[in-house]
Motif scaffolding. Structure first.
Motif, PDB file in Angstrom:
ATOM      1  N   ALA A 249       5.718 -12.674  -2.384  1.00 14.22           N
ATOM      2  CA  ALA A 249       5.521 -12.063  -1.077  1.00 14.22           C
ATOM      3  C   ALA A 249       4.133 -11.442  -0.988  1.00 14.22           C
ATOM      4  CB  ALA A 249       6.593 -10.998  -0.833  1.00 14.22           C
ATOM      5  N   PRO A 250       3.407 -11.673   0.128  1.00 16.30           N
ATOM      6  CA  PRO A 250       2.078 -11.088   0.288  1.00 16.30           C
ATOM      7  C   PRO A 250       2.169  -9.578   0.450  1.00 16.30           C
ATOM      8  CG  PRO A 250       2.790 -12.157   2.308  1.00 16.30           C
ATOM      9  CD  PRO A 250       3.801 -12.506   1.262  1.00 16.30           C
ATOM     10  N   ARG A 251       1.050  -8.893   0.255  1.00 13.93           N
ATOM     11  CA  ARG A 251       1.003  -7.444   0.345  1.00 13.93           C
ATOM     12  C   ARG A 251       0.590  -7.017   1.742  1.00 13.93           C
ATOM     13  NH1 ARG A 251       3.560  -5.435  -3.935  1.00 13.93           N
ATOM     14  NH2 ARG A 251       2.422  -3.471  -3.759  1.00 13.93           N
ATOM     15  N   ALA A 252       1.121  -5.901   2.191  1.00 12.46           N
ATOM     16  CA  ALA A 252       0.771  -5.325   3.487  1.00 12.46           C
ATOM     17  C   ALA A 252      -0.078  -4.087   3.262  1.00 12.46           C
ATOM     18  CB  ALA A 252       2.034  -4.960   4.275  1.00 12.46           C
ATOM     19  N   THR A 253      -1.349  -4.161   3.622  1.00 15.50           N
ATOM     20  CA  THR A 253      -2.240  -3.030   3.362  1.00 15.50           C
ATOM     21  C   THR A 253      -1.851  -1.797   4.161  1.00 15.50           C
ATOM     22  OG1 THR A 253      -3.801  -3.720   5.086  1.00 15.50           O
ATOM     23  CG2 THR A 253      -4.131  -4.613   2.881  1.00 15.50           C
ATOM     24  N   ALA A 254      -1.298  -2.002   5.377  1.00 12.98           N
ATOM     25  CA  ALA A 254      -0.953  -0.861   6.220  1.00 12.98           C
ATOM     26  C   ALA A 254       0.184  -0.034   5.624  1.00 12.98           C
ATOM     27  CB  ALA A 254      -0.573  -1.331   7.622  1.00 12.98           C
ATOM     28  N   LEU A 255       0.982  -0.645   4.751  1.00 16.33           N
ATOM     29  CA  LEU A 255       2.099   0.071   4.131  1.00 16.33           C
ATOM     30  C   LEU A 255       1.763   0.554   2.726  1.00 16.33           C
ATOM     31  CD1 LEU A 255       5.127  -2.008   5.346  1.00 16.33           C
ATOM     32  CD2 LEU A 255       5.075   0.469   5.311  1.00 16.33           C
ATOM     33  N   GLY A 256       0.644   0.099   2.173  1.00 19.93           N
ATOM     34  CA  GLY A 256       0.355   0.455   0.796  1.00 19.93           C
ATOM     35  C   GLY A 256       1.456  -0.080  -0.102  1.00 19.93           C
ATOM     36  N   GLY A 257       1.998   0.774  -0.935  1.00 19.90           N
ATOM     37  CA  GLY A 257       3.096   0.358  -1.798  1.00 19.90           C
ATOM     38  C   GLY A 257       4.443   0.810  -1.294  1.00 19.90           C
ATOM     39  N   ARG A 258       4.506   1.214  -0.014  1.00 14.87           N
ATOM     40  CA  ARG A 258       5.737   1.782   0.523  1.00 14.87           C
ATOM     41  C   ARG A 258       6.690   0.712   1.055  1.00 14.87           C
ATOM     42  NH1 ARG A 258       4.498   4.442   5.054  1.00 14.87           N
ATOM     43  NH2 ARG A 258       2.400   3.568   5.157  1.00 14.87           N
ATOM     44  N   THR A 259       7.887   1.183   1.426  1.00 17.53           N
ATOM     45  CA  THR A 259       8.906   0.332   2.020  1.00 17.53           C
ATOM     46  C   THR A 259       9.143   0.767   3.451  1.00 17.53           C
ATOM     47  OG1 THR A 259      10.035  -0.182  -0.061  1.00 17.53           O
ATOM     48  CG2 THR A 259      11.359  -0.288   1.954  1.00 17.53           C
ATOM     49  N   GLY A 260       9.273  -0.205   4.364  1.00 20.63           N
ATOM     50  CA  GLY A 260       9.573   0.124   5.744  1.00 20.63           C
ATOM     51  C   GLY A 260       8.899  -0.817   6.706  1.00 20.63           C
ATOM     52  N   ALA A 261       9.003  -0.493   8.003  1.00 16.22           N
ATOM     53  CA  ALA A 261       8.392  -1.284   9.068  1.00 16.22           C
ATOM     54  C   ALA A 261       7.327  -0.448   9.757  1.00 16.22           C
ATOM     55  CB  ALA A 261       9.441  -1.728  10.079  1.00 16.22           C
ATOM     56  N   VAL A 262       6.163  -1.031   9.963  1.00 16.79           N
ATOM     57  CA  VAL A 262       5.056  -0.341  10.623  1.00 16.79           C
ATOM     58  C   VAL A 262       4.295  -1.337  11.490  1.00 16.79           C
ATOM     59  CG1 VAL A 262       4.733   1.345   8.771  1.00 16.79           C
ATOM     60  CG2 VAL A 262       3.436  -0.800   8.739  1.00 16.79           C
ATOM     61  N   VAL A 263       3.413  -0.785  12.333  1.00 20.52           N
ATOM     62  CA  VAL A 263       2.464  -1.611  13.069  1.00 20.52           C
ATOM     63  C   VAL A 263       1.337  -1.967  12.107  1.00 20.52           C
ATOM     64  CG1 VAL A 263       0.876  -1.721  15.022  1.00 20.52           C
ATOM     65  CG2 VAL A 263       3.049  -0.474  15.238  1.00 20.52           C
ATOM     66  N   LEU A 264       1.119  -3.251  11.916  1.00 24.17           N
ATOM     67  CA  LEU A 264       0.121  -3.722  10.966  1.00 24.17           C
ATOM     68  C   LEU A 264      -1.276  -3.729  11.582  1.00 24.17           C
ATOM     69  CD1 LEU A 264       2.044  -6.706   9.308  1.00 24.17           C
ATOM     70  CD2 LEU A 264       1.812  -4.359   8.469  1.00 24.17           C
ATOM     71  N   ALA A 265      -2.271  -3.835  10.728  1.00 24.37           N
ATOM     72  CA  ALA A 265      -3.669  -3.831  11.136  1.00 24.37           C
ATOM     73  C   ALA A 265      -4.254  -5.235  11.042  1.00 24.37           C
ATOM     74  CB  ALA A 265      -4.454  -2.868  10.243  1.00 24.37           C
ATOM     75  N   ASP A 266      -5.479  -5.385  11.561  1.00 20.12           N
ATOM     76  CA  ASP A 266      -6.152  -6.685  11.500  1.00 20.12           C
ATOM     77  C   ASP A 266      -6.231  -7.213  10.065  1.00 20.12           C
ATOM     78  OD1 ASP A 266      -6.519  -6.578  14.224  1.00 20.12           O
ATOM     79  OD2 ASP A 266      -8.636  -6.017  14.127  1.00 20.12           O
ATOM     80  N   ALA A 267      -6.408  -6.301   9.113  1.00 20.45           N
ATOM     81  CA  ALA A 267      -6.538  -6.720   7.712  1.00 20.45           C
ATOM     82  C   ALA A 267      -5.259  -7.362   7.185  1.00 20.45           C
ATOM     83  CB  ALA A 267      -6.910  -5.522   6.842  1.00 20.45           C
ATOM     84  N   ASP A 268      -4.137  -7.159   7.883  1.00 23.65           N
ATOM     85  CA  ASP A 268      -2.856  -7.694   7.431  1.00 23.65           C
ATOM     86  C   ASP A 268      -2.539  -9.069   8.003  1.00 23.65           C
ATOM     87  OD1 ASP A 268      -1.931  -5.425   5.827  1.00 23.65           O
ATOM     88  OD2 ASP A 268      -1.862  -4.357   7.738  1.00 23.65           O
TER      89      ASP A 268
END
Length: 299
Positions: free
Chosen positions: A3-22
């Motif tokens: 699974a790819p990494r989500a920079t907006a979440l760091g190492g956390r768990t949950g749902a967030v609004v992602l950024a362009d970098a994601d």
């Protein structure tokens, strides 16, 4: 697949609004099933070039320990995409997206995409969002990745930019018939701009009858608005009501498939209302095969 990494979440768990970098990580989630995700991935490719906001939407992501497992493209339509088949992760992702959607409110006109995430998300969101107008729970997802089985209709071709005023009325009639209201809002409106863009980009196909009526009229049309990851999705297939029963859709779709596979994408897909058995049979005659199911929630 890792699974790819989500920079907006760091190492956390949950749902967030992602950024362009994601966006690249979100595209990797879509790549798990390019046919099921083409509506989202086509918009994400725009976001990769322009940024999410300029692409006209918002990007949500669900991660566990920073690993991205699901995304939602949120624009005029909300399109959820799962990058995992683990039922526990799927359930947690859809619940997290529903919580995020409840907090941010409804801004889309529909939820559409693969049936499992669409129906699962709506079953959770319906407690907090206004009631739906209609749920289309079973829409076969079909693909064709070989030459069509029937001869392409040589009269079907790409629309020309100078035919916009001819194409738009057919598009409005199709949309009104399919969805139940007119999308027209006048010159420069979002639907009108979309139709013009598809014509200019060579993604609009028509058969024009110049002899039956006093003025030329489109009697068959289709568009290819979503293209990503080797998949092109056909939408807006329509035949003039007075010409139905002449099998225009079979030769017309064969022509669309042939042209699209030649210079757009090797895999052509579509989804169709399950109750429209005539359309399903026509697509099967052309060579399309069912590979899954979509669903749509209309507001």
């Amino acid at each position: 697949m890792v699974a790819p990494r989500a920079t907006a979440l760091g190492g956390r768990t949950g749902a967030v609004v992602l950024a362009d970098a994601d966006v690249p990580a979100a595209l990797a989630v879509c790549a798990v099933d390019p046919v099921a995700s083409v509506l989202a991935s086509s918009r994400l490719l725009q976001a990769a070039e322009q940024g999410v906001r300029r692409a006209g939407g918002e990007l949500w992501g669900y991660a566990e320990d920073g690993a991205l497992h699901a995304v939602c493209w949120v624009g005029a339509n909300l399109v959820p995409v799962l990058g995992t088949s683990d039922p526990d992760v799927v359930s947690r992702a859809l619940t997290a997206f529903a919580d995020l959607g409840a907090a941010r409110g409804r801004r889309c006109s529909s939820i559409v995409g693969a049936a499992e995430p669409v129906l699962g998300l709506w079953s959770r969101l319906r407690r907090s969002w206004p009631a739906e107008r209609e749920v289309r729970a079973h829409q076969p997802s079909m693909v064709l990745d070989t030459d069509p089985r029937v001869a392409p209709d040589p009269r079907v071709r790409r629309s020309r930019p100078d035919e916009y005023d001819l194409v738009l009325p057919a598009c409005v009639r199709m949309f009104t018939e399919e969805v139940g209201y007119s999308p027209a809002s006048g010159p420069g409106g979002p639907y009108e701009v979309r139709v013009r863009r598809l014509v200019e980009e060579g993604r609009s196909f028509v058969l024009v009858d110049r002899g039956t009526w006093r003025r030329p009229r489109v009697v068959f049309k289709a568009e290819v608005p979503a293209v990503a990851l080797g998949v092109a999705q056909v939408q807006g297939v329509w035949v003039e009501p007075e010409r139905r029963g002449e099998r225009l859709s079979e030769g017309g779709m064969a022509a669309v498939v042939e042209a699209t596979r030649a210079d757009v994408a090797p895999v052509v897909s579509l989804y169709v209302n399950g109750y429209n058995t005539r359309a399903v049979r026509a697509y099967e005659a052309v060579g399309f095969r069912e590979v899954g199911a979509f669903a749509t929630v209309l507001f």
